[in-house]
Design an enzyme around this catalytic site. Structure first.
Site, short mmCIF file in Angstrom:
data_model
loop_
_atom_site.label_atom_id
_atom_site.label_comp_id
_atom_site.label_asym_id
_atom_site.label_seq_id
_atom_site.Cartn_x
_atom_site.Cartn_y
_atom_site.Cartn_z
N GLY A 262 -20.03 88.78 5.82
CA GLY A 262 -19.65 87.52 6.44
C GLY A 262 -18.38 86.97 5.82
O GLY A 262 -17.44 86.63 6.52
N GLU A 265 -16.22 85.17 -1.64
CA GLU A 265 -15.79 83.91 -2.26
C GLU A 265 -14.73 84.09 -3.32
O GLU A 265 -14.80 83.44 -4.36
CB GLU A 265 -17.01 83.22 -2.86
N ASN A 266 -13.73 84.93 -3.10
CA ASN A 266 -12.68 85.09 -4.11
C ASN A 266 -12.06 83.72 -4.41
O ASN A 266 -11.67 83.01 -3.49
CB ASN A 266 -11.59 86.02 -3.59
N HIS A 296 -20.54 77.35 2.46
CA HIS A 296 -21.18 78.27 1.50
C HIS A 296 -20.12 78.85 0.56
O HIS A 296 -20.28 78.82 -0.66
CB HIS A 296 -21.88 79.37 2.31
N GLU A 297 -19.04 79.34 1.13
CA GLU A 297 -18.01 79.97 0.29
C GLU A 297 -17.34 78.94 -0.61
O GLU A 297 -17.03 79.23 -1.77
CB GLU A 297 -16.96 80.67 1.17
N HIS A 300 -19.32 78.30 -3.62
CA HIS A 300 -19.18 79.38 -4.61
C HIS A 300 -18.04 79.12 -5.60
O HIS A 300 -18.03 79.70 -6.68
CB HIS A 300 -18.86 80.70 -3.91
N GLU A 319 -25.93 83.01 -4.89
CA GLU A 319 -26.20 82.98 -3.45
C GLU A 319 -27.16 81.88 -3.03
O GLU A 319 -26.98 81.26 -1.99
CB GLU A 319 -26.68 84.34 -2.97
ZN LIG Z 1 -22.40 83.86 -0.94
#
Ligand SMILES: [Zn+2]
Length: 839
Positions: A262, A265-266, A296-297, A300, A319
């Site tokens: 999907g 998350e860099n 979500h990202e 992170h 996660e």
């Molecule tokens: Zn994630």
């Protein structure tokens, strides 16, 4: 391409622990030349300290040709590279290692992925380092707890744009230099290079970027305002919740082609699958889920990037928190108030499914012994069950205390690494209580509890007493609510905490018949929920008019569970579907229920397709013209319709008012026609000419895999076994097995078990696992003994053991369920297949 003797090694936890004790990585300087067409030059200088001078270790470099390595001024023989490990001996207190190599671009999503756009011939590169593929891009100590600043320099074709984790600039034509970011885990390194289309903005002092390939620029431009404002809203919410500023210098979100997952998350440079850039019309559900993934990202950046896990057994620390926060802020920003309905029926059910498998594991396992095993835990347990557990934790200690504890956690482990024990210690200190017992029950054990109402009724059906009991071990504390939904629209809701086997619930005596009693109203806890007989009988009357979206989602989930657990006959489910689903207002809920009816039941012959088409047609007729809901219902209808409707729509006839048949819907029409044998290779080829995009190629592969001819199946099998393009292979695998095509696909049941090592092997792990999963013969009970024979092999690869074991478990469930049903007409296809063979 490797000059290595031997295969590449997966890093074990023991090796990682030793290396973490031994080394302190000061900094990496990475210099890449990506002007080549098939491979790129990579030069790394790494400065690191060693706590035991004289000791030995190794640095990793995977899949590349080592040209030169120099340690503390002494050349090392490149031939010493063993697989992906270059031994480093006689370390000093402070060391400098210089490595030069030539690495191949990948087309499968690992290392630097290279994509040529079929629409305009432009080339795009993006870096994909998780979990241990940073070592494909540059020589490194590739484990999450050896964090270091990674300074990037890139030589690229002069007309290209290059982005890294940190801010940077073009310093000369084709030459880019980037600032040193704060210390990163190697798996979070990324870069983009190519003629990317860029949109820029700023929010709260943070430079924001959106990037996609040029041929998708109109889609990005159409949505840029929504994407920027969603990003800004999520930033504001996190700054308020976490009390810690965004810890990186800029935030780019790129939409990249041929992406297996999907998003990743860099820090400062999040890569999303480009399917999140929608065609002209998108459904409300698609927009909501995109928001949740973006949020979500962004979460992170704190959970995973600012504070990283120490080892892969704590994947859930990343996660579960990101999952929890993504859904939470979708509601709290006011953008998607009913988002939790999607979480309940889509994500939490994903958790329950994973938790019932042979492969289930605790949210926080302690047996992830190497990096390869870690890839298997990116599942419904680490994400959804973990998120549900966090909701319970917040309820237990209070949300303010929970957030205060998180702020302390970010403070204490800023730019460092942490474990479950670290998190529990900080939250426990804040809450003034020991949380290890709670963690044992919620994070260290497996399985879900089932909550069941125990009801007594008077002769006229009026409710006398109500209690709730839980089954399943361990007994867990559940803080949630029970609600009574009456047919006149009235609601009575009572919160309760169930911390033992059963508790009585007062306040419901006298509820009349026709009332639905719902445990876990609000989906506050993670548990399976059962309905009593009286509630079940009341569903067709109550459910269509029930206003609370979350309550409907919990009810539909309970109903689906009842069918899967053989407590509700498929025919009763279908009757409820016909009565209540057309009125379902939440598109995500509608989609999940229909998907279960279609893929779980109709494809197995347990219910017919025709009434599903009727449900969709009714819902479609009520949808506003040109709305997202209309598109949702049109897609749903197309997935179950018969050929007549499909052909006329494809020809542009008899279309609902306002419905646009764009390329996406045309492909969906063609796929269903292919499944039914009402379209052929010629039709697919024509459509491919109309839509020469990467998405078009993928959809064409899906259609080809579904065609009911022996030649098409043979070609499709070659693709799913051998094609290195992950998305093409996945689309092929997902559409290969079709009801009614058993005489054609029969030979492939055995072929699957012979070929499955090759299907997995050689592919990027995440993509390989998905192709293995999608191509499992899920609709043929003959696969069971073959799966069991494979599972009996002691030398079976752990990834295959997990996928085959889970696939067989699901198939066994449906085979049993089919055998329990009365009458030959309702026998599942998996059981009647042998009759078909006689034709
Ligand atoms: Zn994630």
């Amino acid at each position: 391409m490797t000059n290595a003797a031997g295969a590449s090694h997966s890093l074990t936890r023991a090796e990682a622990e030793r290396r973490a004790r031994l080394l302190r990585v000061r900094a990496y300087a990475v210099d890449l030349d990506v002007t080549g067409d098939t491979d790129y030059d990579t030069a790394t200088v790494v400065d690191f300290a060693c706590t035991e001078p004289g000791a030995d270790t190794f640095v990793e470099l995977k899949g590349a040709r080592l040209v030169k390595a120099v340690l503390n001024g002494q050349p090392l023989d490149p031939a010493r590279l063993d697989g992906n490990r270059l031994p480093l001996t006689g370390l000093r207190a402070e060391n400098r290692l210089e490595v030069e190599a030539v690495a191949p671009y990948s087309h499968g999503g690992e290392g630097i992925h290279r994509f040529t756009d079929p629409e305009d011939g432009e080339v795009y590169l993006y870096g994909q380092a998780p979990l241990d593929d940073a070592q494909r891009i540059f020589a490194c100590f590739d484990q999450p707890d050896l964090k270091a600043p990674i300074t990037l320099r890139v030589t690229a074709p002069p007309q290209w744009t290059v982005r890294g984790n940190a801010a940077g600039a073009r310093v000369a034509p084709g030459r880019w230099e980037f600032e040193a970011p704060p210390p990163l885990s190697t798996y979070l390194f990324s870069l983009l290079a190519g003629p990317w289309h860029v949109r820029a903005a700023e929010h709260d002092g943070i430079p924001l970027g959106l990037l996609c390939r040029r041929s998708l620029a109109p889609r990005l431009d159409a949505d840029a305002e929504e994407l920027f404002s969603a990003t800004a809203a999520a930033f504001d919410r996190y700054h308020a919740l976490f009390g810690v500023r965004y810890p990186f210098t800029k935030y780019d979100q790129s939409f990249v082609p041929e992406f297996s997952g999907g998003a990743v998350e860099n820090p400062g440079l999040v890569n999303f699958r480009e399917e999140f850039l929608f065609r002209a019309v998108a459904t409300g559900s698609e927009r909501r889920r995109r928001f949740v993934v973006m949020a979500h990202e962004l979460a992170h950046m704190w959970f995973g990037d600012l504070v990283a896990l120490r080892w892969w057994d704590d994947i859930w620390l990343n996660e579960a928190f990101a999952e929890y926060m993504g859904w939470r802020v979708a509601g709290e920003t006011g953008r998607h108030p009913a988002a939790l309905a999607d979480f309940a029926i889509w994500r939490e059910r994903w958790g329950h499914l994973a938790d019932e498998r042979p492969s289930t594991h605790p949210v926080a396992p302690d047996d992830v012994t190497d990096t390869a095993l870690a890839m298997l835990n990116f599942d419904g347990i680490s994400y959804a069950k973990g998120a549900a557990a966090l909701r319970q934790l917040s309820a237990l200690i209070g949300d303010d205390v929970f957030l205060t504890g998180l702020r302390a956690y970010f403070d204490r482990f800023r730019f460092a690494n942490a474990t479950l024990a670290d998190l529990l210690a900080v939250l426990g200190e804040t809450a003034g209580r020991d949380l290890t017992g709670w963690a044992e029950l919620w994070l260290r054990s497996t399985g879900a509890n089932t909550l069941r109402p125990v009801v007594t009724r008077a002769a006229d059906g009026t409710l006398e007493t109500l209690a709730v009991e839980q089954s399943g071990r361990p007994v867990r504390p559940h803080s949630t609510a029970v609600a009574a939904y009456a047919s006149d629209g009235s609601v009575r809701r009572v919160p309760f905490t169930l911390d033992r086997d059963a508790v009585p619930l007062d306040g419901f005596a006298g509820s009349p018949t026709g009332t639905v009693l719902l445990l876990n109203d609000g989906a506050a806890t993670y548990a399976k929920v059962r309905l009593d007989d009286g509630s079940r009988a009341a569903l067709p009357a109550v459910l269509p008019d029930l206003d609370d979206a979350l309550a409907r989602a919990v009810i539909w989930t309970a109903v689906i569970d009842a069918v899967r657990d053989a407590l509700m006959p498929p025919a009763e489910f279908l009757a409820l579907l016909v009565a209540a689903l057309p009125a379902e207002r939440e598109e995500g809920v509608f989609d999940e229920v229909l998907a279960f009816a279609r893929d779980g039941l109709a494809r197995r012959g347990l219910i017919p397709f025709a009434p599903l088409a009727g449900v969709c047609a009714t819902a479609l007729a009520d949808a506003a013209p040109a709305s997202g809901r209309q598109l949702t219902m049109a897609r749903a209808l197309v997935s179950v319709a018969d050929a007549g409707v499909l052909r006329s729509w494809l020809a542009g006839q008899d279309l609902p008012d306002g419905l646009t048949v764009d390329a996406g819907l045309r492909w969906a029409l063609l796929l269903r026609l292919a499944v039914l044998g009402a379209a052929g290779e010629d039709d697919i080829a024509v459509e491919e000419l109309r839509d020469p995009s990467a998405a078009g190629a993928e959809r064409a592969a899906a259609c080809r895999a579904a065609l009911p001819t022996a030649a098409a199946k043979a070609k499709a099998w070659d693709v799913l076994v051998g094609d290195e393009r992950p998305r093409i292979a996945m689309a092929t695998a997902a559409n290969f097995w079709q009801p009614g095509q058993e005489p054609l696909t029969d030979p492939y049941v055995e072929r699957y078990f012979a070929d499955v090592p090759a299907i997995l092997g050689g592919r990027y792990a995440l993509a390989g696992l998905q192709v293995v999963r999608f191509s499992f013969p899920q609709y043929d009970s003959r696969a069971l003994p073959l799966a069991d024979a494979m599972l009996a092999r002691a030398d079976l690869d752990p990834s295959l053991r997990r996928e085959i074991g889970d696939g067989a478990d699901e198939l066994r469930r449906w085979t049993r369920l089919g055998e329990m049903l009365p009458g030959p007409s309702s026998k599942p296809r998996i059981a009647v297949r042998r009759v078909d063979e006689g034709r």
